[in-house]
Scaffold this active site. Structure first.
Site, PDB file in Angstrom:
ATOM      1  N   ALA A  65     -96.435-102.942  20.294  1.00 47.42           N
ATOM      2  CA  ALA A  65     -96.826-103.600  21.407  1.00 47.42           C
ATOM      3  C   ALA A  65     -98.116-103.534  21.869  1.00 47.42           C
ATOM      4  CB  ALA A  65     -95.787-103.206  22.533  1.00 47.42           C
ATOM      5  N   GLY A 108     -93.717-101.580  17.855  1.00 47.18           N
ATOM      6  CA  GLY A 108     -92.927-102.661  17.989  1.00 47.18           C
ATOM      7  C   GLY A 108     -93.116-103.631  16.665  1.00 47.18           C
ATOM      8  N   GLU A 111     -90.480-102.573  14.675  1.00 44.85           N
ATOM      9  CA  GLU A 111     -89.256-102.944  15.059  1.00 44.85           C
ATOM     10  C   GLU A 111     -89.016-104.120  15.217  1.00 44.85           C
ATOM     11  OE1 GLU A 111     -90.516-100.881  18.845  1.00 44.85           O
ATOM     12  OE2 GLU A 111     -88.706 -99.640  18.656  1.00 44.85           O
ATOM     13  N   GLU A 131     -95.123 -94.141  18.106  1.00 46.69           N
ATOM     14  CA  GLU A 131     -95.181 -94.113  19.756  1.00 46.69           C
ATOM     15  C   GLU A 131     -95.644 -92.739  20.373  1.00 46.69           C
ATOM     16  OE1 GLU A 131     -93.322 -95.807  18.011  1.00 46.69           O
ATOM     17  OE2 GLU A 131     -92.830 -97.615  18.641  1.00 46.69           O
TER      18      GLU A 131
END
Ligand code: DAK
Length: 257
Positions: A65, A108, A111, A131
């Site tokens: 992200a 992300g 993911e 993260e």
């Protein structure tokens, strides 16, 4: 003129989507994820597309992200603004999605790859959930999907250290389907997408759903879902066509009906 966040192409019933923010390693900002969800939903409705292929570039599938966008956010922002709502739209796509991963698939990005149904990676791809190094934890399914894919102790190590693993290790752990040389990644992933696009679409859709159910339903309920999906397919033209073609020793012509 601003460059598009996605490059879209349709070839032989395969809808290809390339993430296109190369200057930030395809960091997934809100606008990109919104557009991705929009395009995937359109492809999900398009009868000419039977399989979706998601790619990045040679440096990154996606490095997570967008940290710039998230850095100053508050907990209230996440609750009040639909910051991440579009991620849920992606996991509800009913057509199969193949991720072709080159370079980094982090946070992300990892993911997003795990939201796809099949992952083909290049030899230089790296998968990780870093993260923890930012003071947070995965938020788009990393702790859940990674654990289901590779087991508790491996997921724990990846998530607690934040250290990425190379494609070959990801293959050995069962996180991805295959590893290919970088130069043939796109072609191999496309051929696989084309092969799946040639299968009967209704059966493909129900097979995807049934396999996903296996990830979170007790066996009894999963078997029930499978059985009912099997029965349902006997009201499709494609079931008749598939079985007749077998008996007549010819190639079936599936229409998705
Ligand atoms: N966000 C923003 N910019 C990024 C970025 C990211 N995630 N990753 C890389 N960039 C930018 C860099 O800032 C740099 O920009 P400039 O400095 O050139 O302006 C450019 O991309 C090139 O990166 P580097 O110079 O760092 O390139 P290197 O080859 O040296 O290093 C790297 C590559 C991938 C190791 C490094 O860039 C890196 O560590 N990137 C951050 C990886 C990361 O921590 N990712 C996790 C982010 S958190 C949720 C949904 C999703 C999420 C959470 C919740 N919900 C649905 C609730 C996801 C969270 C995350 O992914």
């Amino acid at each position: 003129m601003t460059e598009s966040l996605l490059i879209i192409e349709k070839t032989e019933q395969v809808g290809k989507i390339q993430l296109n923010r190369p200057q930030v390693l395809n960091a997934l900002n809100t606008a990109l994820v919104r557009e991705l969800a929009d395009v995937m939903e359109q492809m999900d409705q398009d009868d000419d597309i039977r399989c979706i292929l998601l790619t990045g570039n040679d440096k990154a599938f996606a490095a997570g992200a967008d940290i710039g966008e998230m850095a100053e956010a508050t907990s209230v922002d996440f609750i009040v603004k639909p910051f991440f709502a579009d991620w849920d739209r992606i996991r509800k796509i009913s057509k199969p999605i193949i991720a072709a991963v080159d370079g980094f698939a982090l946070g992300g990005g990892c993911e997003l790859a795990m939201c796809c149904d099949i992952i083909v990676a290049s030899e230089t791809a790296r998968f990780g959930q870093p993260e923890i190094n930012l003071g947070v934890i995965p938020g788009a399914g990393g702790t859940q999907r990674l654990t289901r894919a590779v087991g508790k102790v491996r997921a724990m190590e990846m998530i607690l250290t934040g250290k990425p693993i190379p494609a070959q290790v990801a293959l050995e752990l069962g996180l991805i389907n295959r590893v290919v040389p970088s130069e043939s990644l796109e072609e191999e992933a496309f051929q696989l997408a084309k092969e799946i696009a040639g299968k009967p679409p209704l059966a493909v859709r129900l097979a995807k759903q049934a396999v996903l159910k296996a990830m979170d339903l007790p066996l009894e309920h999963g078997l029930h879902f499978e059985q009912h999906s099997f029965y349902l397919l006997f009201s499709s033209d494609d079931q008749r066509e598939g079985m007749r073609a077998f008996q007549e020793k010819r190639k079936p012509d599936f229409k998705g009906k």
